[in-house]
Design an enzyme around this catalytic site. Structure first.
Site: not given
Length: 382
Positions: A256, A28, A168, A283, A133, A159, A110, A131, A280
Site C-alpha cells: 500500500k 484528525y 499534519r 496525509r 506499519y 504500508t 491498522s 495493515q 495516503h
C-alpha cells in the site's frame, strides 16, 4: 425513518459527522498535511474523469461483484484501515468489522488502531486485512504477524508510504496528541458533543492497544505532536524488508502506498499479490500526484490486481477508478464519516448508498458488469 431521504449521499453523512464530533477529533479525521493541496488534487482528478453514457440496452440489473486475489466479492469496495479508528467513534473497529462481515467485503485493521487483532477476532468475517506499519525488531515483527494470523486476518497489507511522520499542521493546531490528553480546551469541545462524550466515558479514551505488549515503560515525551509511540518501533522498510515479509507471511500480501510504475513492476517480481495505489489521502506528502493520476501508468506496469484509494466519495468515483484500471477500491474516511454520523447503522447505510450509486450509474453507461465500462475521457476545460 428512510435514511436515503435524509442522507442520500456521503456529503450528508460527512456534514452530520462534523456536527457530532469534537473539533479536535474532526480535525484528525478530515485533515491532510501541508496546505492540503494533495487532498484537493485527489478530488479534482476524479472529477476530471469522464465516462460516456450509452443507451438502448434494455432492462438489466448490473453485476457488482468482483474477483480479487482468488476470492469473489459481492461489491467492488472495502473498508480501508485507519489509525485510531476508536477515536472517531467508540468501539469503531468492532462496528466496522461487523458491518463488513454482513456485506461480505474486506475490513482493514491498522497496527495503530484503538484495538488489537485479538479483540476484533469475534467480529471478523472472511475478509480481514491487517495493515502492518513495519516494526524494526524482527521478533516484534514475527509476533505481530502471528497475532494477526491467529485472529483470523487472511491478507497482510504492508504500508510503505510512511517512512517518517508527516507534520499534519491542521491536526497539530487542533491540540490533539497521541495518546489524547484532555486539556481544558479539548474538554470544552467534548462538552459540546454529548453522544461522543458518553460513548468515550463508557469505554475510556482510546490508545494503540496492539502496541501495549511492546512499549510498556517507553517514554514518549520527546515525540512530535503528530507522532506516537508506534514510531519508536517502526522502521522505513526497504526491498529486503519486503522479501522478508513475503517469506514469513502465508497468504496474500498487498503493498500500500504505491505511486511509481517502476516500483509496482519490482513488487510484482518480489511476489507481492496486489498493488495498492494511494497517496495516503494527502496525509503524508503535499506535492504528491493525485492517486487517480498515478493509476493508469501503474495499471500498465503490472499484471497484479490494482487496489485504489484517495478521494473516493461515491459509486461514480468507484466506476471512475475501475475505468482507469483499478480492480478494487478501498474507502477509509468515508466509513468513519458514516459511523460518526449515525453510529453502526450509518456504516450499513453507506454501503447501501454506494451500491445504489454504482447500480444507477452503470445503468447510464449500459454496463452490465465492472469489466464492461467505457474508456475514460478527460473532462478538463479546453
Amino acid at each position: 425513518m428512510d435514511l436515503h431521504a435524509t442522507y442520500p449521499a456521503l456529503s450528508d453523512l460527512r456534514s452530520r459527522a462534523q456536527s457530532r464530533l469534537p473539533k479536535f477529533v474532526w480535525e484528525y479525521l478530515d485533515s491532510a498535511t501541508g496546505t492540503e493541496a494533495t487532498k484537493h488534487r485527489n478530488r479534482a482528478a476524479l472529477d476530471r474523469v469522464g465516462l460516456m453514457p450509452s443507451v438502448l440496452h434494455g432492462e438489466f440489473t448490473p453485476d457488482l461483484s468482483v474477483d480479487l486475489m482468488g476470492q469473489k466479492l459481492p461489491l467492488p469496495f472495502g473498508m480501508s484501515p485507519l489509525g485510531m479508528s476508536g477515536l472517531i467513534w467508540p468501539d469503531a473497529e468492532a462496528h466496522l468489522a461487523r458491518a463488513a462481515d454482513r456485506a461480505g467485503i474486506p475490513f482493514g485493521l491498522s497496527t495503530v488502531a484503538a484495538t488489537c487483532p485479538e479483540d476484533v477476532a469475534p467480529h471478523l468475517g472472511a475478509h480481514g486485512w491487517f495493515q502492518l506499519y513495519p516494526p524494526r525488531d524482527p521478533e516484534i515483527r514475527t509476533d505481530m504477524l502471528a497475532r494477526a494470523k491467529a485472529a483470523g486476518f487472511t491478507t497482510l497489507v504492508l504500508t510503505v508510504d510512511v517512512p517518517v511522520a508527516s507534520r499534519r499542521e491542521r491536526q497539530t493546531r487542533s491540540g490533539l496528541t497521541s495518546p489524547p490528553k484532555l486539556t481544558p480546551r479539548l474538554m470544552a469541545q467534548v462538552a459540546m458533543r454529548p453522544a461522543w462524550a458518553m460513548g468515550m466515558a463508557r469505554l475510556g479514551l482510546p490508545h494503540m492497544k496492539m502496541l501495549d505488549k511492546y512499549t510498556e515503560g517507553t517514554a514518549t515525551a520527546n515525540l512530535p505532536p503528530t507522532a506516537h509511540v508506534g514510531y519508536l518501533l517502526r522502521t522505513a522498510p526497504d526491498w529486503d524488508y519486503l522479501h522478508w515479509l513475503r517469506d514469513h507471511w502465508q497468504g496474500p500480501l498487498v503493498i500500500k502506498g504505491v505511486l511509481r510504475p517502476e516500483d509496482a513492476t519490482k513488487m510484482e517480481k518480489a511476489r507481492a499479490d496486489a498493488i495498492w495505489v494511494s497517496n495516503h489521502a494527502g496525509r503524508q506528502f503535499d506535492a504528491a500526484p493525485a492517486s487517480a493520476e498515478a493509476l493508469p501508468a501503474i495499471r500498465a506496469a503490472t499484471k497484479l490486481p490494482v487496489i485504489f484509494d484517495s478521494g473516493v466519495e461515491s459509486g461514480l468515483d468507484i466506476l471512475r477508478a475501475f475505468a482507469l484500471g483499478a480492480d478494487f477500491v478501498m474507502l477509509g474516511r468515508a466509513f468513519h464519516f458514516a459511523l460518526a454520523a449515525l453510529g453502526p447503522r450509518g456504516v450499513d447505510h453507506l454501503i447501501d448508498v454506494l451500491a445504489r450509486d454504482l447500480t444507477a450509474n452503470m445503468g447510464q453507461l449500459g454496463a452490465r458488469n465492472l469489466r464492461d465500462l467505457p474508456p475514460p475521457f478527460d473532462l478538463s476545460p479546453l
